[in-house]
Structure formats: C-alpha cells, structure tokens
Design a protein around this motif. Structure first.
Motif, PDB file in Angstrom:
ATOM      1  N   SER A  37     -34.115  28.145 -11.384  1.00 50.26           N
ATOM      2  CA  SER A  37     -33.358  26.957 -11.034  1.00 50.26           C
ATOM      3  C   SER A  37     -32.664  27.125  -9.676  1.00 50.26           C
ATOM      4  O   SER A  37     -32.658  26.220  -8.844  1.00 50.26           O
ATOM      5  N   LEU A  38     -32.090  28.309  -9.463  1.00 54.55           N
ATOM      6  CA  LEU A  38     -31.435  28.579  -8.191  1.00 54.55           C
ATOM      7  C   LEU A  38     -32.432  28.565  -7.039  1.00 54.55           C
ATOM      8  O   LEU A  38     -32.128  28.067  -5.940  1.00 54.55           O
ATOM      9  N   GLU A  75     -35.139  26.844  -6.808  1.00 52.07           N
ATOM     10  CA  GLU A  75     -35.484  25.455  -6.512  1.00 52.07           C
ATOM     11  C   GLU A  75     -34.361  24.771  -5.744  1.00 52.07           C
ATOM     12  O   GLU A  75     -34.606  24.004  -4.807  1.00 52.07           O
ATOM     13  N   GLU A  76     -33.109  25.057  -6.128  1.00 54.63           N
ATOM     14  CA  GLU A  76     -31.982  24.462  -5.428  1.00 54.63           C
ATOM     15  C   GLU A  76     -31.911  24.924  -3.974  1.00 54.63           C
ATOM     16  O   GLU A  76     -31.601  24.143  -3.070  1.00 54.63           O
ATOM     17  N   ALA A 115     -32.138  22.554  -0.719  1.00 51.49           N
ATOM     18  CA  ALA A 115     -31.046  22.565   0.253  1.00 51.49           C
ATOM     19  C   ALA A 115     -31.546  22.878   1.662  1.00 51.49           C
ATOM     20  O   ALA A 115     -31.070  22.299   2.650  1.00 51.49           O
ATOM     21  N   SER A 148     -32.827  18.379   1.497  1.00 49.07           N
ATOM     22  CA  SER A 148     -31.552  17.698   1.310  1.00 49.07           C
ATOM     23  C   SER A 148     -31.102  16.989   2.585  1.00 49.07           C
ATOM     24  O   SER A 148     -31.428  17.395   3.701  1.00 49.07           O
ATOM     25  N   ARG A 150     -20.506  22.185  -8.717  1.00 42.95           N
ATOM     26  CA  ARG A 150     -20.380  20.733  -8.609  1.00 42.95           C
ATOM     27  C   ARG A 150     -19.660  20.152  -9.821  1.00 42.95           C
ATOM     28  O   ARG A 150     -19.868  20.586 -10.948  1.00 42.95           O
TER      29      ARG A 150
END
Length: 308
Positions: A14-15, A17-18, A22, A26, A169
């Motif tokens: 997950s990290l 992909e983030e 970013a 993004s 977040r």
C-alpha cells in the motif's frame, strides 16, 4: 488488504502504491504568500497545496550536553532543568513574535517572516543567549553545582521555504508542519557548530546586519564602541560555498541592552560611531579576507601534493 494477506506485506504494498502516486500522478499546488500569512493557515496533510514563503528567518536553539543533565535517581532535577530551560527559550521566541514555534526535545526553533522579521529574529537569538548565560545556567549552578556544563547554542539562517502539514490523513494529532528548504536545516547546523552561550549567523544573514550600528558594534560601555563584537567562523557541516558565518559570544549589555533591543526592533540602524572604529572594522574585514584567501590557497596546494 485481503483476509489471508500478511499484514506487513499489505502495508508495504500500500505504501509503495502511495509513493508511486505521490511522485508521478498526484496534483501539487504551490501558492506563494507574503508576510501576512498566518501559521494556523498551513494546509493539512489531506490538502494538495503547499505554501511558499520567499523569506523566512529561522532561529534554532539547542541545549548543550542535555543528555548528561540527569538520569536515574535524578529524574526530578532533570524535569526541573528541562522545564526552566526550554520554557524560557520558547517564551523568548513568543515574546519576539515568532510566526511559528516548534519545540524539539531540549530546544526548538522559531520562524520569523513579515515586517522586521530579521530584527525580531536577531533580538530573540541574543536574548536566548543572554537568558542562557546570565540567568538559566547561573541559577542551575547555584542549585546543583555538580551539574554538567550546559547552556543554549543558537543558530540563524534565512531563505525561501515551502510548508504544509504532513502525517496521518484526517488525524490532526499525528500531523506536523514540515518546512522544506534551507532555513531550519542550516540554522540547526549553525547551532550545532556553536558552543554554549554563542549565536552563529550565516554570512547571507550577516549581510543584512553588518550595516546596523546597533548590531555590528558593541555599546559604549567598557571603553567605548568596538568592532570586535562578532568573529568569523566556518560551519564545516554546511555546503562548501555556504560555510562562512559569524559568531557572537556576548549577550545584551545589562546597561545598554534594553535600549539597543528597542532600537533594533524599531528599525533604527545608525548611532554615533567614531570614524576610527569604523575604519578598524573595515581593516579587520580586509585582513580576514586576505587570511581566508591564503588559507584556501594553502589547502589547494596540499591537495595537489596529496598532503592532508
């Protein structure tokens, strides 16, 4: 995450992909603000906006030898030392209207922008140095004579910076303002290079101060104004082309300090300094420049010869 997927594997995927989103996909908005910007308006972690402030002055204060101030059976004395020292430094930053203050362990930093930012920052820095040497450590030694050597080391740098809050977040308590740029980083390195009761200022900031008679020259006590208040210094941990700095060891004069502080804060720059003292200052700068050039030449020769 699927029910049968290991927690750690799912988290790292997950990290990853983030990070990819970013860095590549993004949308980032950078909005420049002037000196009227308020720190409470720093965008949250969920925002796509960063704030750019073109000129921020950073004052970092770091307590020397704090790790040796107390352990084990000295827990109570340690808490008293931290409370009196850190709260004193933070109050000074607050009283000189720092636009942002962050406490980090045994010290912290204050950021100044807008009207008289450089003057407010300088006065705060010298006041922390004065508090450190003439009040905090003096009372500390009176209470615990065996306490390790300590006192605040202070650094100042200024420049452009970007800011927004970063963290988890939608969880405000896990978000902190991140100041991307040189001011905090360089001022921290200046503070680290100092000894206790010293203020180290980068050369670029000194250029803003050296024409101010209330800053560049000592007061008239102890034989009259002097050009020996500030000394040259090199901050080895900064990039080679930005290592030049100056260091102040003195705090505010007990007699003249209040009036000098008021004058600086009010934007005054000129006082009655004899021409001989001004010439001494100019001669010192020429001599220091020649000495610095000679030292650079010596190091270059050693480097060519392979001598270290």
């Amino acid at each position: 995450m699927t029910d049968d997927e290991p927690f750690l594997t799912a988290l790292l995927e997950s990290l990853d992909e983030e990070v990819n989103i970013a860095l590549n996909n993004s949308v980032v908005n950078v909005v420049e603000k002037d000196g009227n910007f308020k720190s409470e308006d720093i965008p949250s972690s969920s925002s796509d906006t960063w704030i750019k402030l073109p000129d921020v002055v950073s004052v970092v204060c770091d307590l020397k030898g704090s790790t040796h101030l107390g352990t084990g059976k000295h827990d109570k004395s340690t808490t008293r030392i931290y409370k009196s020292g850190v709260e004193g430094a933070v109050r000074i930053l607050h009283e000189f209207e720092a636009d942002f203050i962050d406490i980090q362990g045994d010290g912290g930093f204050g950021l100044f922008w807008g009207e008289h930012a450089y003057e407010r920052a300088l006065c705060a820095a010298v006041t922390i140095r004065t508090f450190s040497g003439e009040h905090f450590v003096k009372r500390l030694k009176a209470r615990w004579p065996e306490a390790p050597e300590t006192g605040y080391k202070v650094g100042i740098h200024a420049g452009r910076t970007l800011v927004k809050r970063i963290g988890t977040r939608k969880v405000v308590s896990e978000q902190e303002a991140v100041w991307a740029g040189k001011p905090v980083n360089y001022s921290a390195k200046c503070a680290q290079s100092a000894d206790r009761h010293q203020v180290v200022v980068t050369q670029s900031v000194w250029e803003r101060f050296k024409q101010n008679d209330y800053i560049a020259f000592s007061c008239d006590c102890h034989g009259g104004a002097s050009a020996n208040l500030w000394k040259d210094k090199s901050v080895a941990t900064l990039p080679a082309d930005e290592q030049d700095a100056v260091v102040l060891e003195a705090g505010w004069c007990e007699t003249c300090g209040p009036s000098f502080c008021d004058a600086i804060m009010n934007g005054e720059t000129k006082r009655d300094i004899s021409e001989s003292v001004r010439q001494t200052s100019n001669k010192m700068k020429i001599r220091e420049a020649l000495n610095a050039k000679a030292e650079r030449e010596r190091l270059r020769r050693q480097n060519r010869m392979g001598v270290w």
